[in-house]
Scaffold this motif. Structure first.
Motif, PDB file in Angstrom:
ATOM      1  N   ILE A 107      -2.450   8.121  -4.155  1.00 17.27           N
ATOM      2  CA  ILE A 107      -2.947   7.517  -2.909  1.00 17.27           C
ATOM      3  C   ILE A 107      -2.467   6.076  -2.795  1.00 17.27           C
ATOM      4  CG2 ILE A 107      -5.048   6.732  -1.740  1.00 17.27           C
ATOM      5  CD1 ILE A 107      -6.397   9.280  -2.821  1.00 17.27           C
ATOM      6  N   VAL A 108      -2.582   5.310  -3.879  1.00 13.83           N
ATOM      7  CA  VAL A 108      -2.133   3.916  -3.852  1.00 13.83           C
ATOM      8  C   VAL A 108      -0.630   3.848  -3.612  1.00 13.83           C
ATOM      9  CG1 VAL A 108      -1.841   1.858  -5.296  1.00 13.83           C
ATOM     10  CG2 VAL A 108      -4.032   3.005  -5.207  1.00 13.83           C
ATOM     11  N   LEU A 110       1.182   5.902  -1.929  1.00 16.24           N
ATOM     12  CA  LEU A 110       1.467   6.234  -0.532  1.00 16.24           C
ATOM     13  C   LEU A 110       1.124   5.086   0.406  1.00 16.24           C
ATOM     14  CD1 LEU A 110       0.180   9.905  -0.323  1.00 16.24           C
ATOM     15  CD2 LEU A 110       2.536   9.138  -0.135  1.00 16.24           C
ATOM     16  N   LEU A 111       0.061   4.356   0.112  1.00 18.71           N
ATOM     17  CA  LEU A 111      -0.430   3.332   1.034  1.00 18.71           C
ATOM     18  C   LEU A 111       0.127   1.944   0.780  1.00 18.71           C
ATOM     19  CD1 LEU A 111      -4.172   4.404   1.173  1.00 18.71           C
ATOM     20  CD2 LEU A 111      -2.342   4.967   2.767  1.00 18.71           C
ATOM     21  N   TRP A 112       0.594   1.658  -0.427  1.00 16.79           N
ATOM     22  CA  TRP A 112       1.023   0.308  -0.760  1.00 16.79           C
ATOM     23  C   TRP A 112       2.230   0.340  -1.671  1.00 16.79           C
ATOM     24  CZ3 TRP A 112       1.016  -2.186  -5.596  1.00 16.79           C
ATOM     25  CH2 TRP A 112       1.273  -3.563  -5.548  1.00 16.79           C
ATOM     26  N   THR A 113       3.181  -0.514  -1.386  1.00 16.04           N
ATOM     27  CA  THR A 113       4.325  -0.681  -2.273  1.00 16.04           C
ATOM     28  C   THR A 113       4.460  -2.165  -2.579  1.00 16.04           C
ATOM     29  OG1 THR A 113       5.814  -0.841  -0.391  1.00 16.04           O
ATOM     30  CG2 THR A 113       5.603   1.313  -1.424  1.00 16.04           C
TER      31      THR A 113
END
Length: 145
Positions: A107-108, A110-113
């Protein structure tokens, strides 16, 4: 009782949504990456059957698939058995938290890079040959001037 049932249904919906997302992702990977290779292989097999003959091509494919299949199956079974043995040694809470971490990490991701990229950072810190020091004038020459 209704609140508890609503909570259970919410958790089930969330789990189903995750499974559905994974299934959809795998479907599109199959459609866009694997399917073109399957089509090209099928066309190549038809062309080879026309050129070399059906029996010769089918015998060659059968021989290759037997040889490759036996090796792959043995390697897959060996790795699966090792993973199964290792997972039986772990306590249940470790397996549970590993699953929680895996979902959280996906999840992390997918949402943050991050702003920095690992390869860019590594390239910036790469080894560089040492540059020769600039030639300096002797001290006596600088005092005389």
């Amino acid at each position: 009782m209704e609140t508890l049932l609503g909570l259970v249904l919410g958790i089930l919906q969330f789990a189903f949504a995750i499974v559905w997302w994974i299934a959809g992702y795998l479907f599109w990977v199959l459609a866009w990456l694997v399917l073109p290779f399957v089509v090209v292989a099928y066309v190549a097999m038809l062309a080879a059957e026309k050129i070399f003959g059906r029996d010769l091509v089918r015998a060659w494919i059968k021989e290759r698939s037997k040889r490759l299949g036996s090796g792959i199956a043995a390697r897959v079974w060996t790795s699966v058995s090792r993973v199964a043995l290792a997972s039986t040694v772990l306590p249940f809470r470790v397996l549970f938290w590993f699953g929680v971490y895996a979902v959280w990490h996906s999840i992390v991701s997918l949402l943050w890079t991050p702003k920095w990229r690992p390869w860019t950072r590594a390239w910036g810190k790469r080894w560089r040959p040492e540059r020769p020091a600039p030639a300096r004038a002797p001290r006596s020459a600088t005092k005389a001037a």
